[in-house]
Enzyme design. Structure first.
Site: not given
Ligand SMILES: Cc1cc2nc3c(=O)[nH]c(=O)nc-3n(C[C@H](O)[C@H](O)[C@H](O)COP(=O)(O)OP(=O)(O)OC[C@H]3O[C@@H](n4cnc5c(N)ncnc54)[C@H](O)[C@@H]3O)c2cc1C
Length: 486
Positions: A15, A17, A47, A49-50, A116, A232, A273, A330, A365
């Protein structure tokens, strides 16, 4: 037995990282083996998105970003990790640009900065609208695949960590078919992603079941803060395969609202969140409905082409329809306990990205801090790992006798008993689960007899101030214990 493969640094996971750390270590002159058990499109990074949070605006600063991160974390974050992230993320973003990732620009040609939940400034950078993760992983994997010092080993799963003289010294790798092989390395970097797919309802790819946490724990490394799973707030609630598809927070940053059964707003959509997810859970419990509605009719959908495409797939038109959404598991705030250079408690073993617990996220987070974490701590770990001493060799060791994937019963159990609201009776059920990591999560949730951020206990509804700045450590058969972040 065949001689083990040898490398300076072994990175498990491709991924954001793992890819970035592999490139940094290889650029330092190290030979790198990059191990991945699944294709790229099955990483959480692909995946994402933000976007990536970094304090880039003239009116913003690392101190302001840190203040927002600490506030979201509910007095449970490690201040030094927060400072490192906020100070180093702008530089890591520029690295990505140098490596060829193109971020979205505003009309003036400057980086477009999104807002956000929980951020007091616009500081979230996107690529291709809501295709940020896809663009980053594509660019980095193309570079890793052609780097002369990186050997890509896939599809291979790391199934055990070999130790030598009290240090991690190698891996057992298992192909889909055929015999396992041994890899010896001066340093191992786990970048295996999170645990959210251990919960029945999730936004994550099915492989996100914490295999790195299990490997590290089996080898004797400590895990931290397993009770902090972020739910989420806005995952699509549908029958069928698109259930759990995440609708990014960025659409709320652009004005989308959440509506109850009467069509009324009931929460500040840009609150952190944990607050938004809990408000939705309360609303669903009181109304008996399976979903609340996300109204993004006023949002420019052309800015979010992959969301538009996913919604079209299920016959929803966001310019006309209200979208059914509900919380889903999430993001894993806890993980393999590390220092600020990714070192775990087992010498020679490092962890980065979502499988690590640097203490950055505390109990909740802040949106878009995780891709930044992959880069900032991925680089620090890669630099430290290249300085590890040579090892004499690593034997193929017996793989632990645990199921590689959790059963549906385990996933259902975690969703029911370690969901948005927990109590001792339900959590006690998890202690008998056949999946070891589920038992450890249950034990950590039980030990934290308070409510804080993503961990809400019905039987302990208040925050215990004596646990401020403390994290939970779990390892071996010992009971979870609390320790203050340094
Ligand atoms: C839908 C969605 C949207 C998101 N949006 C954002 C966002 O906008 N901004 C943000 O900051 N964060 C976002 N996140 C979170 C973020 O994407 C993740 O935290 C981050 O990408 C994790 O990256 P990683 O490299 O640690 O792990 P991953 O990207 O999950 O990669 C894990 C890798 O490890 C491999 N692996 C696992 N176990 C083994 C094993 N035993 N042997 C070999 N290989 C193994 C996998 O195959 C994979 O290659 C989002 C997450 C999701 C699911």
């Amino acid at each position: 037995m065949d001689e083990p493969l040898r490398t300076d640094v072994a990175v498990v996971g491709a991924g954001a990282a793992g890819l970035y750390a592999a490139l940094v270590a290889a650029d330092q002159g190290a030979s790198v083996a990059l191990v991945s058990r699944s294709p790229l499109a099955q990483t959480a990074s692909y995946w994402a998105q933000g976007g990536i949070a970094a304090p880039l605006a003239a009116e913003d600063s690392p101190a302001q970003h840190a203040e927002d991160t600490l506030a979201a974390a509910r007095d449970a974050a490690r201040a030094s990790a927060v400072r490192v992230l906020c100070e180093e993320s702008p530089e890591r973003l520029r690295d990505l640009q140098t490596l060829g990732v193109q971020f979205d620009a505003d009309r003036g040609g400057n980086l477009a900065l999104g807002l956000e939940g929980g951020h007091s400034e616009r500081r979230v950078v996107h690529a291709g609208g809501a295709a940020t993760g896809r663009r980053i992983t594509r660019a980095l994997s193309a570079l890793a695949a052609t780097h002369e010092r990186i050997r890509v080993l896939e599809p291979l799963a790391a199934t055990a960590i070999a130790s030598h003289d009290g240090r991690a010294a190698g891996l057992t790798l298992r192909p889909r078919h055929g015999d396992p092989l041994a890899l010896s390395a001066r340093a191992l970097i786990l970048a295996t992603g999170g645990t959210a797919a251990l919960w029945e309802r999730t936004t994550n790819p099915r492989g996100a079941v914490g295999s790195g946490l299990s490997l590290a724990s089996d080898a004797g490394a400590l895990l931290a803060d397993l009770e902090f799973m972020q739910f989420h707030p806005t995952a699509l609630r549908l029958d069928g395969p698109r259930d759990g598809f995440l609708v990014t927070e960025a659409v709320r940053g652009e004005g989308a609202t959440l509506l109850d059964a009467h069509g009324e707003r009931f929460v500040d959509e840009l609150a952190p969140r944990d607050e938004v997810a809990l408000a939705i859970e309360t609303e669903l419990r009181q109304s008996g409905d399976p979903a609340v509605r996300l109204d993004m009719r006023g949002v420019d959908i052309e800015r979010f082409p992959n969301i538009a495409a996913a919604l079209a797939d299920v016959g929803l038109d966001p310019t006309r329809d209200l979208l059914p959404v509900a919380p889903a598991a999430h993001y894993t705030m806890g993980g393999i306990a590390t220092d600020l250079d990714g070192r775990s408690s087992l010498p020679g073993l490092y962890a980065i990205g979502e499988c690590a617990c640097t203490g950055l996220h505390g109990a909740n987070r802040l949106a878009s801090n995780s891709l930044a974490e992959c880069l900032v701590f991925g680089r620090r770990a890669a630099l430290a790992a290249t300085g590890e001493p040579a090892v004499t060799g690593a034997a193929l060791i017996a793989e632990p006798d645990t199921p590689e994937a959790p059963s549906e019963a385990t996933r259902g159990g975690l969703w029911r008993h370690a969901g948005l609201r927990r109590d001792a009776a339900g959590l006690g059920e998890l202690l008998g689960d056949p999946y070891p990591l589920a038992r450890m999560i249950g034990a950590a949730c039980l030990a934290r007899e308070e409510s804080r951020g993503a961990h809400q206990r019905i039987d302990h509804p208040n925050t215990d101030r004596s646990l401020d700045l403390m994290h939970t450590l779990v390892g071996g058969d010992a009971a979870p214990r609390f320790q203050r972040w340094q």
